[in-house]
Design a protein around this motif. Sequence first.
Motif, PDB file in Angstrom:
ATOM      1  N   THR A  26       0.819  -1.214   0.000  1.00 53.92           N
ATOM      2  CA  THR A  26       0.000   0.000   0.000  1.00 53.92           C
ATOM      3  C   THR A  26       0.852   1.262   0.000  1.00 53.92           C
ATOM      4  OG1 THR A  26      -0.080   0.116   2.406  1.00 53.92           O
ATOM      5  CG2 THR A  26      -1.773  -1.210   1.334  1.00 53.92           C
ATOM      6  N   MET A  27       2.145   1.114  -0.188  1.00 50.05           N
ATOM      7  CA  MET A  27       3.002   2.304  -0.099  1.00 50.05           C
ATOM      8  C   MET A  27       2.676   3.317  -1.193  1.00 50.05           C
ATOM      9  SD  MET A  27       6.746   1.252  -1.606  1.00 50.05           S
ATOM     10  CE  MET A  27       7.307   2.950  -1.496  1.00 50.05           C
ATOM     11  N   GLY A  28       2.748   4.586  -0.821  1.00 46.49           N
ATOM     12  CA  GLY A  28       2.582   5.662  -1.800  1.00 46.49           C
ATOM     13  C   GLY A  28       3.955   6.084  -2.288  1.00 46.49           C
ATOM     14  N   VAL A  29       4.003   6.535  -3.539  1.00 41.64           N
ATOM     15  CA  VAL A  29       5.286   6.955  -4.114  1.00 41.64           C
ATOM     16  C   VAL A  29       5.270   8.477  -4.270  1.00 41.64           C
ATOM     17  CG1 VAL A  29       6.793   6.815  -6.126  1.00 41.64           C
ATOM     18  CG2 VAL A  29       5.618   4.764  -5.297  1.00 41.64           C
ATOM     19  N   ASN A  30       6.055   9.144  -3.460  1.00 31.93           N
ATOM     20  CA  ASN A  30       6.110  10.607  -3.537  1.00 31.93           C
ATOM     21  C   ASN A  30       7.446  11.114  -4.056  1.00 31.93           C
ATOM     22  OD1 ASN A  30       3.480  10.991  -2.453  1.00 31.93           O
ATOM     23  ND2 ASN A  30       4.307  10.500  -0.441  1.00 31.93           N
ATOM     24  N   ASP A  31       8.501  10.312  -3.911  1.00 37.73           N
ATOM     25  CA  ASP A  31       9.815  10.748  -4.395  1.00 37.73           C
ATOM     26  C   ASP A  31      10.526   9.547  -5.017  1.00 37.73           C
ATOM     27  OD1 ASP A  31      10.917   9.180  -2.346  1.00 37.73           O
ATOM     28  OD2 ASP A  31      11.029  10.857  -0.962  1.00 37.73           O
ATOM     29  N   ARG A  32      11.742   9.774  -5.485  1.00 35.42           N
ATOM     30  CA  ARG A  32      12.401   8.707  -6.247  1.00 35.42           C
ATOM     31  C   ARG A  32      12.987   7.608  -5.374  1.00 35.42           C
ATOM     32  NH1 ARG A  32      13.733  11.093 -12.049  1.00 35.42           N
ATOM     33  NH2 ARG A  32      12.941  13.163 -11.705  1.00 35.42           N
ATOM     34  N   VAL A  33      13.117   7.891  -4.087  1.00 38.68           N
ATOM     35  CA  VAL A  33      13.553   6.820  -3.189  1.00 38.68           C
ATOM     36  C   VAL A  33      12.410   5.808  -3.067  1.00 38.68           C
ATOM     37  CG1 VAL A  33      14.271   6.267  -0.834  1.00 38.68           C
ATOM     38  CG2 VAL A  33      15.144   8.331  -1.961  1.00 38.68           C
ATOM     39  N   GLN A  34      11.201   6.342  -2.872  1.00 41.44           N
ATOM     40  CA  GLN A  34      10.038   5.445  -2.796  1.00 41.44           C
ATOM     41  C   GLN A  34       9.776   4.776  -4.142  1.00 41.44           C
ATOM     42  OE1 GLN A  34       7.385   8.427  -1.172  1.00 41.44           O
ATOM     43  NE2 GLN A  34       7.332   7.375   0.808  1.00 41.44           N
ATOM     44  N   LEU A  35      10.092   5.482  -5.222  1.00 37.75           N
ATOM     45  CA  LEU A  35       9.911   4.881  -6.557  1.00 37.75           C
ATOM     46  C   LEU A  35      10.789   3.631  -6.684  1.00 37.75           C
ATOM     47  CD1 LEU A  35       8.596   5.244  -9.416  1.00 37.75           C
ATOM     48  CD2 LEU A  35      10.670   6.474 -10.068  1.00 37.75           C
ATOM     49  N   ALA A  36      12.036   3.738  -6.226  1.00 37.31           N
ATOM     50  CA  ALA A  36      12.939   2.580  -6.300  1.00 37.31           C
ATOM     51  C   ALA A  36      12.455   1.454  -5.387  1.00 37.31           C
ATOM     52  CB  ALA A  36      14.357   2.999  -5.937  1.00 37.31           C
ATOM     53  N   GLN A  37      11.912   1.821  -4.231  1.00 37.87           N
ATOM     54  CA  GLN A  37      11.386   0.779  -3.322  1.00 37.87           C
ATOM     55  C   GLN A  37      10.197   0.074  -3.968  1.00 37.87           C
ATOM     56  OE1 GLN A  37      10.575   3.284   0.037  1.00 37.87           O
ATOM     57  NE2 GLN A  37      12.639   3.059   0.914  1.00 37.87           N
ATOM     58  N   ALA A  38       9.330   0.855  -4.595  1.00 37.26           N
ATOM     59  CA  ALA A  38       8.159   0.262  -5.253  1.00 37.26           C
ATOM     60  C   ALA A  38       8.602  -0.657  -6.385  1.00 37.26           C
ATOM     61  CB  ALA A  38       7.239   1.359  -5.791  1.00 37.26           C
ATOM     62  N   GLU A  39       9.595  -0.205  -7.135  1.00 36.63           N
ATOM     63  CA  GLU A  39      10.121  -0.996  -8.250  1.00 36.63           C
ATOM     64  C   GLU A  39      10.646  -2.346  -7.739  1.00 36.63           C
ATOM     65  OE1 GLU A  39      10.611   0.183 -11.648  1.00 36.63           O
ATOM     66  OE2 GLU A  39      11.690  -1.608 -12.277  1.00 36.63           O
ATOM     67  N   SER A  40      11.414  -2.317  -6.662  1.00 39.10           N
ATOM     68  CA  SER A  40      11.998  -3.593  -6.230  1.00 39.10           C
ATOM     69  C   SER A  40      10.929  -4.517  -5.645  1.00 39.10           C
ATOM     70  CB  SER A  40      13.204  -3.373  -5.311  1.00 39.10           C
ATOM     71  OG  SER A  40      12.795  -3.254  -4.000  1.00 39.10           O
ATOM     72  N   TYR A  41       9.924  -3.941  -5.008  1.00 36.24           N
ATOM     73  CA  TYR A  41       8.821  -4.761  -4.499  1.00 36.24           C
ATOM     74  C   TYR A  41       8.080  -5.426  -5.671  1.00 36.24           C
ATOM     75  CZ  TYR A  41       4.461  -6.068  -2.214  1.00 36.24           C
ATOM     76  OH  TYR A  41       3.375  -6.778  -1.746  1.00 36.24           O
ATOM     77  N   MET A  42       7.758  -4.594  -6.670  1.00 35.94           N
ATOM     78  CA  MET A  42       6.978  -5.149  -7.780  1.00 35.94           C
ATOM     79  C   MET A  42       7.798  -6.157  -8.579  1.00 35.94           C
ATOM     80  SD  MET A  42       4.271  -3.725 -10.411  1.00 35.94           S
ATOM     81  CE  MET A  42       3.426  -2.997  -9.124  1.00 35.94           C
ATOM     82  N   ARG A  43       9.086  -5.877  -8.711  1.00 37.19           N
ATOM     83  CA  ARG A  43       9.944  -6.814  -9.452  1.00 37.19           C
ATOM     84  C   ARG A  43       9.921  -8.188  -8.778  1.00 37.19           C
ATOM     85  NH1 ARG A  43      14.661  -3.864 -10.077  1.00 37.19           N
ATOM     86  NH2 ARG A  43      15.747  -4.800  -8.340  1.00 37.19           N
ATOM     87  N   ARG A  44      10.013  -8.164  -7.451  1.00 37.77           N
ATOM     88  CA  ARG A  44       9.989  -9.430  -6.715  1.00 37.77           C
ATOM     89  C   ARG A  44       8.646 -10.148  -6.942  1.00 37.77           C
ATOM     90  NH1 ARG A  44      11.158  -7.442  -1.777  1.00 37.77           N
ATOM     91  NH2 ARG A  44       9.027  -7.649  -1.028  1.00 37.77           N
ATOM     92  N   ARG A  45       7.569  -9.376  -6.883  1.00 36.16           N
ATOM     93  CA  ARG A  45       6.248  -9.991  -7.037  1.00 36.16           C
ATOM     94  C   ARG A  45       6.079 -10.587  -8.443  1.00 36.16           C
ATOM     95  NH1 ARG A  45       1.442  -6.285  -5.121  1.00 36.16           N
ATOM     96  NH2 ARG A  45       1.106  -5.663  -7.272  1.00 36.16           N
ATOM     97  N   ILE A  46       6.548  -9.874  -9.457  1.00 39.05           N
ATOM     98  CA  ILE A  46       6.441 -10.375 -10.838  1.00 39.05           C
ATOM     99  C   ILE A  46       7.280 -11.650 -10.989  1.00 39.05           C
ATOM    100  CG2 ILE A  46       7.118  -9.894 -13.231  1.00 39.05           C
ATOM    101  CD1 ILE A  46       6.412  -6.914 -12.643  1.00 39.05           C
ATOM    102  N   ASN A  47       8.518 -11.615 -10.503  1.00 38.65           N
ATOM    103  CA  ASN A  47       9.388 -12.792 -10.622  1.00 38.65           C
ATOM    104  C   ASN A  47       8.767 -13.997  -9.922  1.00 38.65           C
ATOM    105  OD1 ASN A  47      11.241 -11.369 -12.103  1.00 38.65           O
ATOM    106  ND2 ASN A  47      12.679 -11.059 -10.426  1.00 38.65           N
ATOM    107  N   GLU A  48       8.215 -13.765  -8.745  1.00 36.99           N
ATOM    108  CA  GLU A  48       7.616 -14.885  -8.000  1.00 36.99           C
ATOM    109  C   GLU A  48       6.417 -15.474  -8.757  1.00 36.99           C
ATOM    110  OE1 GLU A  48       6.975 -13.482  -4.003  1.00 36.99           O
ATOM    111  OE2 GLU A  48       9.146 -13.483  -3.582  1.00 36.99           O
ATOM    112  N   ARG A  49       5.646 -14.601  -9.386  1.00 36.10           N
ATOM    113  CA  ARG A  49       4.495 -15.099 -10.161  1.00 36.10           C
ATOM    114  C   ARG A  49       4.981 -16.026 -11.279  1.00 36.10           C
ATOM    115  NH1 ARG A  49       2.393 -12.397 -14.650  1.00 36.10           N
ATOM    116  NH2 ARG A  49       3.105 -10.357 -13.929  1.00 36.10           N
TER     117      ARG A  49
END
Length: 459
Positions: A224-247
């Motif tokens: 549920t994290m919100g992305v307001n800056d590029r640090v959070q953008l990178a965190q969101a990217e790594s979370y989603m990457r993990r989720r996609i790979n696991e799928r």
Amino acid sequence: MSKIHAVVLAAGQGTRMKSKLYKVLHPVCGKPMVQHVTDTLAAMKVDDVVVVVGHGAEAVRATLGDRVAYALQSEQLGTAHAVQQAVPHLLDKEGTTFILYGDVPLLSEETLRALLAFHEEQHAAATVLTADMADPTGYGRIIRNEAGEVLRIVEHKDASEEQRAIREINTGIYCFDNKKLITALSQVKNDNVQGEYYVTDCIGILRDAGEKVVAYVAKDADETMGVNDRVQLAQAESYMRRRINERHMRNGVTIQDPASTYIEADVVIGPDTHILPGTHLRGKTTVGADCTLGPQADLRDMTIADRVTISYSVLVESTVGENVTVGPYAYVRPGSEIAAEVKIGDFVELKNAKIGKGSKVPHLSYVGDAEIGENVNIGCGTITVNYDGEKKHKTIVGNDVFIGCNSNLVAPVTIGEGAYVAAGSTITHNVPEDALAIARERQVNKSGYATKLPRKKKK
Ligand code: UD1
Ligand code: CA
């Protein structure tokens, strides 16, 4: 089930991103954040989706197209003001309205469904999706009474020290009874630190009016994290990457090192395909079964059939048939069609080239604007000379042709079926079927001459 509507907020500039690109268009795993949200709603078959646009309205519209409706918020006076712009789409409608933010891209369909189910089961006027955040800084905090009932939401900037210690945060995702939402919106004021109309105030307004307001705590706060800056953008990217790979791994794809494998959101991969480190699969890429991709295969908008092997290569907007091998170090540029059983070897560049079944381009070649037939051998160092400085021209090579090493095929030119081009030829005229073309100086051997050369003289 009653009708479901959704309003997605995407009008903010996203100042904290410090970017020319509007915040909600920043990609996470290759897809703009706001599109992750609208795709999730589409997967849930939500009846009407209204996206509120403002900053970058045209760019957001161009990205999402006519899959959703739009409301324009020309001045950004806050999230409640944003939702208000969507009210004309919601007037007189029964049912439940989701409110989502375009900068919360990781939210899954399962969580949204669970939120909706809880909201309906509780017969609530409003249900807010909350999460326990290890670091709640910046988020709105959920204020509950001693009985644990939700009273209201306080924004970080408006919160007291005591309230800031609360770790249960507002994710910005809500279900509202549609008509009660419209009533509550009209009562929101902007008497807060930021002078904005907060949609979060609707929770307190409904509660104070004696309506039932509840919270559903997300099982996975990271989602549920919100992305307001590029640090959070990178965190969101790594979370989603993990989720996609696991799928993909759960679907039968072997990923040797998930941490160094980058697969974008819409990529499709068949079972028993192996993905080796440093591989990027981007855009609308589709990969068949039993392939081996990588190390370091970089594919964008590619269609790959079964049993294909690609290593250390870049392939863009092209198709590859069954049992093909590509690389190491090949570059396949847009518009190429590689048929089954083909070999594209090392240091080969293809551009807008059709390569027929069973043909080989094994080493050091440029094949551009060409149609190569079946079972053709393109010798090492062959180049299609497709550009005269002004226009591009086409090279056509028939089936069963053999092109000797280091040949230039000066386009426009056609090599007939079964023909043979001698090594080192520069072909400027068409070659008929079954002919042998030799287009180079005849060799002269001067007998004994080498011994007279200075370097050969005996000291
Ligand atoms: C918001 C919530 C906060 C929550 C957090 C979750 C409010 C007042 N606060 O804070 O409680 O914890 O999200 O991530 O809602 N937007 C518009 N028009 C506007 C203002 C914003 O469309 O006038 C859009 C933005 O583009 C963005 C979303 O609304 O997609 C959220 O706005 P943002 O400024 O990021 O709110 P936060 O401070 O993160
Ligand atoms: Ca935000």
